[in-house]
Write an enzyme that holds these catalytic residues in place. Sequence first.
Site, mmCIF file in Angstrom:
data_model
loop_
_atom_site.group_PDB
_atom_site.id
_atom_site.type_symbol
_atom_site.label_atom_id
_atom_site.label_comp_id
_atom_site.label_asym_id
_atom_site.label_seq_id
_atom_site.Cartn_x
_atom_site.Cartn_y
_atom_site.Cartn_z
ATOM 1 N N GLY A 1 46.332 26.626 14.415
ATOM 2 C CA GLY A 1 45.807 26.868 13.075
ATOM 3 C C GLY A 1 45.005 28.145 12.925
ATOM 4 N N CYS B 1 46.066 17.931 8.844
ATOM 5 C CA CYS B 1 46.307 18.327 10.241
ATOM 6 C C CYS B 1 46.415 17.044 11.039
ATOM 7 C CB CYS B 1 45.153 19.191 10.762
ATOM 8 S SG CYS B 1 45.208 19.510 12.551
ATOM 9 N N THR B 2 47.416 16.958 11.898
ATOM 10 C CA THR B 2 47.633 15.708 12.639
ATOM 11 C C THR B 2 46.461 15.372 13.554
ATOM 12 O OG1 THR B 2 48.938 16.940 14.288
ATOM 13 C CG2 THR B 2 50.147 15.832 12.527
ATOM 14 N N CYS C 1 53.198 19.117 13.695
ATOM 15 C CA CYS C 1 52.086 20.050 13.503
ATOM 16 C C CYS C 1 52.278 20.725 12.154
ATOM 17 C CB CYS C 1 52.089 21.088 14.627
ATOM 18 S SG CYS C 1 50.900 22.432 14.437
ATOM 19 N N ASN C 2 51.289 20.581 11.265
ATOM 20 C CA ASN C 2 51.401 21.184 9.941
ATOM 21 C C ASN C 2 51.502 22.700 10.017
ATOM 22 O OD1 ASN C 2 50.817 19.010 7.628
ATOM 23 N ND2 ASN C 2 49.622 18.460 9.433
ATOM 24 N N ASP D 1 53.410 19.515 19.336
ATOM 25 C CA ASP D 1 52.253 19.936 18.562
ATOM 26 C C ASP D 1 51.513 20.970 19.395
ATOM 27 O OD1 ASP D 1 50.225 20.003 16.587
ATOM 28 O OD2 ASP D 1 49.069 18.478 17.635
ATOM 29 N N SER D 2 50.538 21.628 18.782
ATOM 30 C CA SER D 2 49.723 22.577 19.535
ATOM 31 C C SER D 2 48.852 21.861 20.558
ATOM 32 C CB SER D 2 48.828 23.372 18.580
ATOM 33 O OG SER D 2 47.919 22.504 17.924
#
Length: 285
Positions: free
Chosen positions: A46, A199-200, A77-78, A13-14
């Site tokens: 994002g 968003c996670t 991560c979306n 993820d970010s």
Amino acid sequence: MTAPNRAPIGVFDSGIGGLSVLQSLLTALPHEHFVYLADNGHAPYGEKTDLFVRQRSLAIAQHLIEQHHIKALVVACNTATAAAIHELRTHYPHLVLIGVEPALKPAAQSTRTGRVGVMATRGTVGSEKFARLLASMDPATHFEVKACNGLALAIEQSTLPAHAEQAQAQVSQLLRQYIQELGEFGSAPGQMDTLVLGCTHYVFAQEELQQLVGGEVRLMSTGEAVARQTHRQLEAASLLSPQAAPAQAHGRVALYTTGDLSGLKAAAHRWLQLPAGDCHLASTI
């Protein structure tokens, strides 16, 4: 050489938001090992360009394949899923790949009022992938979508000891602002009775969100669905690990960050009860 089915599952993820997905993976796949990479040094995705997110996603996938010999990759991560999942599948056609997307479909099935709120990053709601997903939904369900600029970053910074108090205050302020802007929540006709956490990172603010929207509103996230899909894909590829797992999560997961190690340690302990020794720097990616 490690047998393919004993290789770890990569998750990235970010930042620390994907830990909410990892939490579900650890529960659903008790015999698997995981390597989690938080790209904090380049967060938040994002609010970056699609090109930047694709480049980071490809670099991280390559790193996890070369350094950790992963058998599967969960893009937790979306924003990264929306921007990069198709390119990742093109580059790594033989790798089991699982992405995430906002839970619009289960939300549409869940709602009784026919009105659903969606909170997500600007990168997610502005993507073609999200536009296609939204267009595919039954028009009988109305989705009120809000791009929540700054919220993922504030949640990220709330794990940093030096910024925790100020960042948490910002999280609370942004949550109140975006919930107010979305509209009226509740179970009465015309109200939104379901809220999608697109968003996670937002999962880690769900207690405060629930208080803001009321106990009768259902919050929808993607962790459990992603974990089930990961299990299905590994089983289909005959890559599930033999059932000989440690009795607890410690030892089953290694966590890396390209940014502030103290933040990852704090988040891992706060939300997954994992020790600081499981967290490491990965600053060369």
